[in-house]
Design a protein around this motif. Structure first.
Motif, PDB file in Angstrom:
ATOM      1  N   THR A 105      35.827  42.852  33.016  1.00 27.59           N
ATOM      2  CA  THR A 105      34.902  43.366  34.029  1.00 27.59           C
ATOM      3  C   THR A 105      33.719  43.997  33.319  1.00 27.59           C
ATOM      4  O   THR A 105      33.878  44.965  32.568  1.00 27.59           O
ATOM      5  CB  THR A 105      35.570  44.407  34.941  1.00 27.59           C
ATOM      6  OG1 THR A 105      36.660  43.804  35.631  1.00 27.59           O
ATOM      7  CG2 THR A 105      34.576  44.957  35.952  1.00 27.59           C
ATOM      8  N   ARG A 157      39.726  43.196  39.740  1.00 22.62           N
ATOM      9  CA  ARG A 157      38.489  43.876  40.144  1.00 22.62           C
ATOM     10  C   ARG A 157      38.795  45.202  40.840  1.00 22.62           C
ATOM     11  O   ARG A 157      38.102  46.207  40.640  1.00 22.62           O
ATOM     12  CB  ARG A 157      37.643  42.968  41.028  1.00 22.62           C
ATOM     13  CG  ARG A 157      36.849  41.931  40.262  1.00 22.62           C
ATOM     14  CD  ARG A 157      35.831  41.251  41.150  1.00 22.62           C
ATOM     15  NE  ARG A 157      36.469  40.348  42.103  1.00 22.62           N
ATOM     16  CZ  ARG A 157      36.671  39.054  41.873  1.00 22.62           C
ATOM     17  NH1 ARG A 157      36.294  38.522  40.722  1.00 22.62           N
ATOM     18  NH2 ARG A 157      37.234  38.288  42.788  1.00 22.62           N
ATOM     19  N   SER A 181      30.557  47.621  38.986  1.00 23.84           N
ATOM     20  CA  SER A 181      30.881  46.357  38.330  1.00 23.84           C
ATOM     21  C   SER A 181      29.758  45.346  38.548  1.00 23.84           C
ATOM     22  O   SER A 181      29.143  45.291  39.617  1.00 23.84           O
ATOM     23  CB  SER A 181      32.201  45.807  38.867  1.00 23.84           C
ATOM     24  OG  SER A 181      32.097  45.564  40.263  1.00 23.84           O
ATOM     25  N   THR A 184      32.808  39.505  36.684  1.00 23.62           N
ATOM     26  CA  THR A 184      34.175  39.363  36.186  1.00 23.62           C
ATOM     27  C   THR A 184      34.278  38.053  35.425  1.00 23.62           C
ATOM     28  O   THR A 184      33.892  36.998  35.946  1.00 23.62           O
ATOM     29  CB  THR A 184      35.189  39.377  37.342  1.00 23.62           C
ATOM     30  OG1 THR A 184      35.045  40.585  38.090  1.00 23.62           O
ATOM     31  CG2 THR A 184      36.613  39.296  36.820  1.00 23.62           C
TER      32      THR A 184
END
Length: 322
Positions: A105, A157, A181, A184
């Motif tokens: 991430t 996540r 974030s 990913t």
């Protein structure tokens, strides 16, 4: 290679006696000579300086503790999370330590410049996913296959967002950041948060789901944390004289507009406790004719004066500051 000694004990004794008495020549004219000999000075002992961020280590331990409580509540299973030592290595070296099958991430933490990484190894992903769907989170089986499903990445996540949320809470004691974030990925091949030779802080967090162990890593480029390094090293921040002067001007400009409640005391008497507890409606408390009065602001006496009447209203004529 044989285990037999090269020299017997008798031969060793004879050789030592020959060297000590001069019977055995240890240096001949045909031996190797050196054209140039340079003096070598050994400096005084000095402590090896290591990359040390004691304040950051304390924050990591707090992060591990909060994340443990959050994970146990969310997954309804017992989890142990501990923060490992801090290492500072070139980015390429830390990337080489990350297994190919790892849920990555990438995140940012404004107002800090740059991006960091949360790397969750495959075994840990397996434990988190199992616990998420009601398992005990202690299946020692390793992750099969060479990729993650979309469901597994979604759960990763969620876990990474929990890490970022705990990071924000722990760091708010000295700075405000907004971790978020960005993407990913699977593996570090497509992640480019620093140049190969740039120094990066690596922090390993070990996780244990009952009998199964796992881990995840937090990678933070030095360039991203540069404004915070003095704090992480435990240094005291220096006062900015220019900034202090600006705040002084702001406070002085707004201070005259501040509202202050004033109260006055014009008389007082001493009364026994038994008389106080025996008071009832209609009782009269005699006081002397009030002359002096004190004006109080926020329980602090500020002005003394004389009590009287002005323009038909009770008033205090000030006589001076207390």
């Amino acid at each position: 290679m044989t285990d037999d000694p090269v020299l017997t004990d008798d031969e060793k004794s004879a050789l030592l006696d020959g060297v000590s008495t001069g019977a055995v020549e240890v240096l001949t004219g045909g031996s190797q000579s050196y054209a140039d000999v340079r003096d070598f000075e050994i400096g005084a002992r000095s402590r090896i300086k290591r990359n040390s961020y004691p304040r950051l280590q304390v924050l990591n331990e707090q992060l591990a503790d909060r994340l443990k409580k959050h994970t146990e509540t969310s997954l309804q299973c017992e989890v142990a999370i501990t923060a490992g030592d801090i290492v500072v290595r070139p980015y390429s070296e830390l990337c080489a330590r990350v297994p190919p099958l790892t849920a990555i991430t990438v995140f940012q933490a404004l107002p800090l410049d740059g991006q960091g990484v949360i790397a969750v190894e495959a075994e840990t992903v397996n434990q988190i996913v199992e616990a998420f769907f009601g398992g005990r989170g202690n299946d020692p089986a390793t992750k099969s296959g060479d990729t993650f499903s979309q469901g597994e990445l979604s759960i990763c996540r969620l876990f990474a967002n929990a890490v970022l949320s705990m990071l924000q809470e722990v760091w708010e004691s000295f700075t405000e950041i907004a971790p978020e974030s960005v993407s990913t990925e699977i593996g570090m091949e497509l992640v480019d948060i620093a140049a190969d030779t740039d120094r990066v802080i690596g922090i390993r967090f070990d996780m244990t789901f009952e009998n199964a162990a796992g881990s995840f890593n937090l990678l933070l480029p030095i360039s991203m944390l540069r404004p915070l390094l003095p704090v992480f090293e435990g240094q005291k921040g220096e006062r900015d004289a220019v900034e202090d002067a600006r705040w002084e001007r702001v406070i002085r400009s707004h201070l005259p507009e501040t509202t202050v409640r004033l109260t006055g005391c014009v008389a007082s008497i001493d009364l026994p406790l038994v008389a106080l507890t025996g008071l009832k409606p209609g009782d009269v408390l005699s006081i002397d004719n009030p002359r002096d009065a004190t004006i109080v602001a926020g329980n602090v006496p500020v002005v003394s004066g004389r009590f009287g009447v002005h323009a038909g209203r009770n008033a205090v004529e000030t006589s001076g500051w207390v």
